[in-house]
Design a protein around this motif. Sequence first.
Motif, PDB file in Angstrom:
ATOM      1  N   GLY A 177       0.832  -1.196   0.000  1.00  0.00           N
ATOM      2  CA  GLY A 177       0.000   0.000   0.000  1.00  0.00           C
ATOM      3  C   GLY A 177       0.861   1.238   0.000  1.00  0.00           C
ATOM      4  N   GLY A 178       0.241   2.338  -0.179  1.00  0.00           N
ATOM      5  CA  GLY A 178       0.982   3.599  -0.187  1.00  0.00           C
ATOM      6  C   GLY A 178       0.320   4.614   0.707  1.00  0.00           C
ATOM      7  N   ARG A 179       1.114   5.556   1.153  1.00  0.00           N
ATOM      8  CA  ARG A 179       0.553   6.647   1.931  1.00  0.00           C
ATOM      9  C   ARG A 179       1.414   7.879   1.736  1.00  0.00           C
ATOM     10  NH1 ARG A 179       1.907   6.190   8.388  1.00  0.00           N
ATOM     11  NH2 ARG A 179       4.187   6.331   8.222  1.00  0.00           N
ATOM     12  N   ALA A 180       0.827   9.034   1.910  1.00  0.00           N
ATOM     13  CA  ALA A 180       1.557  10.297   1.825  1.00  0.00           C
ATOM     14  C   ALA A 180       1.099  11.172   2.979  1.00  0.00           C
ATOM     15  CB  ALA A 180       1.306  10.993   0.492  1.00  0.00           C
ATOM     16  N   THR A 181       2.044  11.708   3.708  1.00  0.00           N
ATOM     17  CA  THR A 181       1.703  12.538   4.867  1.00  0.00           C
ATOM     18  C   THR A 181       2.343  13.910   4.748  1.00  0.00           C
ATOM     19  OG1 THR A 181       3.601  11.761   6.144  1.00  0.00           O
ATOM     20  CG2 THR A 181       1.548  10.515   6.342  1.00  0.00           C
ATOM     21  N   TYR A 182       1.653  14.866   5.289  1.00  0.00           N
ATOM     22  CA  TYR A 182       2.194  16.213   5.428  1.00  0.00           C
ATOM     23  C   TYR A 182       1.948  16.644   6.855  1.00  0.00           C
ATOM     24  CZ  TYR A 182       1.905  21.244   5.788  1.00  0.00           C
ATOM     25  OH  TYR A 182       2.046  22.535   6.224  1.00  0.00           O
ATOM     26  N   THR A 183       2.978  17.133   7.504  1.00  0.00           N
ATOM     27  CA  THR A 183       2.833  17.647   8.867  1.00  0.00           C
ATOM     28  C   THR A 183       3.561  18.977   8.982  1.00  0.00           C
ATOM     29  OG1 THR A 183       4.795  16.408   9.592  1.00  0.00           O
ATOM     30  CG2 THR A 183       2.648  15.365   9.908  1.00  0.00           C
ATOM     31  N   HIS A 184       2.982  19.870   9.750  1.00  0.00           N
ATOM     32  CA  HIS A 184       3.637  21.128  10.116  1.00  0.00           C
ATOM     33  C   HIS A 184       4.064  20.991  11.567  1.00  0.00           C
ATOM     34  CE1 HIS A 184       4.580  25.429   9.975  1.00  0.00           C
ATOM     35  NE2 HIS A 184       4.040  25.502  11.198  1.00  0.00           N
ATOM     36  N   GLU A 185       5.366  21.033  11.832  1.00  0.00           N
ATOM     37  CA  GLU A 185       5.902  20.716  13.144  1.00  0.00           C
ATOM     38  C   GLU A 185       6.741  21.880  13.692  1.00  0.00           C
ATOM     39  OE1 GLU A 185       8.027  17.046  13.221  1.00  0.00           O
ATOM     40  OE2 GLU A 185       6.676  16.040  11.813  1.00  0.00           O
ATOM     41  N   ARG A 186       6.896  21.873  15.030  1.00  0.00           N
ATOM     42  CA  ARG A 186       7.819  22.777  15.701  1.00  0.00           C
ATOM     43  C   ARG A 186       8.481  22.013  16.826  1.00  0.00           C
ATOM     44  NH1 ARG A 186       9.398  27.921  16.971  1.00  0.00           N
ATOM     45  NH2 ARG A 186      10.044  28.192  19.144  1.00  0.00           N
ATOM     46  N   GLU A 187       9.763  22.013  16.826  1.00  0.00           N
ATOM     47  CA  GLU A 187      10.536  21.370  17.869  1.00  0.00           C
ATOM     48  C   GLU A 187      10.710  22.341  19.040  1.00  0.00           C
ATOM     49  OE1 GLU A 187      11.541  18.369  17.948  1.00  0.00           O
ATOM     50  OE2 GLU A 187      11.252  17.685  15.868  1.00  0.00           O
ATOM     51  N   SER A 188      10.690  21.814  20.244  1.00  0.00           N
ATOM     52  CA  SER A 188      10.884  22.651  21.431  1.00  0.00           C
ATOM     53  C   SER A 188      12.371  22.957  21.608  1.00  0.00           C
ATOM     54  CB  SER A 188      10.355  21.930  22.670  1.00  0.00           C
ATOM     55  OG  SER A 188      10.718  22.629  23.833  1.00  0.00           O
ATOM     56  N   ALA A 189      12.671  24.206  21.821  1.00  0.00           N
ATOM     57  CA  ALA A 189      14.067  24.596  22.038  1.00  0.00           C
ATOM     58  C   ALA A 189      14.614  24.030  23.340  1.00  0.00           C
ATOM     59  CB  ALA A 189      14.190  26.119  22.038  1.00  0.00           C
ATOM     60  N   ASN A 190      13.715  23.703  24.251  1.00  0.00           N
ATOM     61  CA  ASN A 190      14.138  23.136  25.523  1.00  0.00           C
ATOM     62  C   ASN A 190      13.894  21.625  25.601  1.00  0.00           C
ATOM     63  OD1 ASN A 190      14.854  25.713  26.541  1.00  0.00           O
ATOM     64  ND2 ASN A 190      12.686  26.118  27.024  1.00  0.00           N
ATOM     65  N   GLY A 191      13.468  21.034  24.500  1.00  0.00           N
ATOM     66  CA  GLY A 191      13.176  19.611  24.491  1.00  0.00           C
ATOM     67  C   GLY A 191      14.336  18.816  23.922  1.00  0.00           C
ATOM     68  N   THR A 192      13.984  17.731  23.228  1.00  0.00           N
ATOM     69  CA  THR A 192      15.018  16.840  22.700  1.00  0.00           C
ATOM     70  C   THR A 192      15.869  17.529  21.650  1.00  0.00           C
ATOM     71  OG1 THR A 192      13.418  15.988  21.094  1.00  0.00           O
ATOM     72  CG2 THR A 192      13.659  14.768  23.166  1.00  0.00           C
ATOM     73  N   ALA A 193      15.317  18.566  21.010  1.00  0.00           N
ATOM     74  CA  ALA A 193      16.112  19.275  19.998  1.00  0.00           C
ATOM     75  C   ALA A 193      17.333  19.950  20.606  1.00  0.00           C
ATOM     76  CB  ALA A 193      15.246  20.317  19.291  1.00  0.00           C
ATOM     77  N   SER A 194      17.309  20.245  21.914  1.00  0.00           N
ATOM     78  CA  SER A 194      18.447  20.905  22.561  1.00  0.00           C
ATOM     79  C   SER A 194      19.617  19.950  22.768  1.00  0.00           C
ATOM     80  CB  SER A 194      18.018  21.500  23.908  1.00  0.00           C
ATOM     81  OG  SER A 194      17.613  20.444  24.787  1.00  0.00           O
ATOM     82  N   LEU A 195      19.354  18.633  22.617  1.00  0.00           N
ATOM     83  CA  LEU A 195      20.424  17.667  22.802  1.00  0.00           C
ATOM     84  C   LEU A 195      21.281  17.500  21.551  1.00  0.00           C
ATOM     85  CD1 LEU A 195      18.385  14.908  24.700  1.00  0.00           C
ATOM     86  CD2 LEU A 195      19.841  16.710  25.673  1.00  0.00           C
ATOM     87  N   VAL A 196      20.765  17.985  20.447  1.00  0.00           N
ATOM     88  CA  VAL A 196      21.475  17.838  19.166  1.00  0.00           C
ATOM     89  C   VAL A 196      21.742  19.224  18.617  1.00  0.00           C
ATOM     90  CG1 VAL A 196      21.382  16.842  16.865  1.00  0.00           C
ATOM     91  CG2 VAL A 196      20.289  15.655  18.774  1.00  0.00           C
ATOM     92  N   GLU A 197      22.934  19.419  18.146  1.00  0.00           N
ATOM     93  CA  GLU A 197      23.292  20.726  17.579  1.00  0.00           C
ATOM     94  C   GLU A 197      22.684  20.833  16.189  1.00  0.00           C
ATOM     95  OE1 GLU A 197      27.199  23.452  16.487  1.00  0.00           O
ATOM     96  OE2 GLU A 197      27.425  21.501  17.466  1.00  0.00           O
TER      97      GLU A 197
END
Length: 476
Positions: A101-121
Amino acid sequence: MRRFACVGALALAGCTVGPNFERPKPAAPAAYGTEPQDVTSRTYAGEVDTAWWKSFGDPELTALVDRLGKQNLDLQSAAERIGQARAQRTIAASLGLPHAGGRATYTHERESANGTASLVEPAPGAPLEFDLYQPQVQASWELDLFGKVRRAVEAASARTQAEIEARNGIALSAVAELAQDYLMLRQLQAQDAVLRDNLAAARRRVGLTRDRFASGVATTLDVAQAEAQATEIAQSLPSLRNQEAAMENAVAFLLAEPPRALADELGRPAAQPPVPPAVPVGLPGELMRRRPDIRQAEAELHAATADTGVAVANFFPSISLGGNFGTESLHTGTIFDWASRAFMLGPTVNIPFFQGGQLKGTLALRKSQQRAAAIAYQQAVLRGWHDVDNALTGYAEAQHERDNAAATVAAERRALAAAEDQYASGVATQLDVISAQGALFQAEDGVVRAQAQVEIRLVTLYKALGGGWSYAATTP
């Protein structure tokens, strides 16, 4: 021993665990019981007639059966159940095929500056808020290494066959019921004719008695007795007409026709059809191949055996191959670039270490159901032999009853003639004549009933033999 052999075969195409179905072979009697030979319609060990209703030589009955297979609502409902069973088999078979089967997704996202995104440069200039586009094609395939799917398909196929045999059983019951209703209608019409003949004779006797009274030979008691007999006979006509209408409607119902739809077609009286001089009944060992209830029981035993195989296969590991391929991009302009590709491929192995007793309980249940199905099959076969034996005896004895009834009619006619002669000579009374006329009427009515019983017992015999469902047969 079976499981170890299967493990060695996994490198090839897998195997099928669990018991294999073997068609039962019950020990059948060599022949049916010997029936009296001093009857006009004898039975013999020949091939059973699958279109037995034609042996009555009645075109109307044959025409009604031809319509039955197309119009009967019970047969139409059974056909739908066959379609449902076939759909279930398709569903079961699909579990052993690759799925894609196939699927296509679109998402609009925002990462938290104080969340897991802060662990990666993050990369220079990478935003925390973005759009993500992910079109993918996914595929999976569970390998049927131990035959779980194959056993499920086998069980579904057997259940489809069971539904087919159930429809055959409905067809057999429907044609037997149609024939019996039709023969009963002809019996009632023949009784109606006997009653009318006797009513006409009674009314003639009323006239003769009145003439004798006018001549001073008969008494008022003679006239009253003659009139009472005529009135009593006439009282039976409405009941007969009611029963005739009910039988016409019974036939119409089997053909999915509204009430009184066959009144013109069946309302014209016709003679009671004769039975054939010889009736082939086959051998007991052939009964399992003809009777739909036995064939259905065999199919249900097959399905229960295959279900046991599914329960055994559940103890073994299952392996699924899965994966997906697609692209992933933050911008629509690069969504189909080769650099945007993303994929995943790999097997999944499920091993049933501990299921809280579910697998053992399911296997014990399936084995018990398999044993119960085997018992049900034995009962169906035994019931079939008993039905045929009882029907053979009933058919022979019904002919004896008819012959005795015919002899009674001959004797009652002689008695009536003697009573009339004695009454004319003054030796007997009018009551003696009326009594003799009533006895003759009862005897003639008894012959009609006895003849119908011979015909109906023959239908019962053919039903017991399992012949007569092929007019509405459905292929698997």
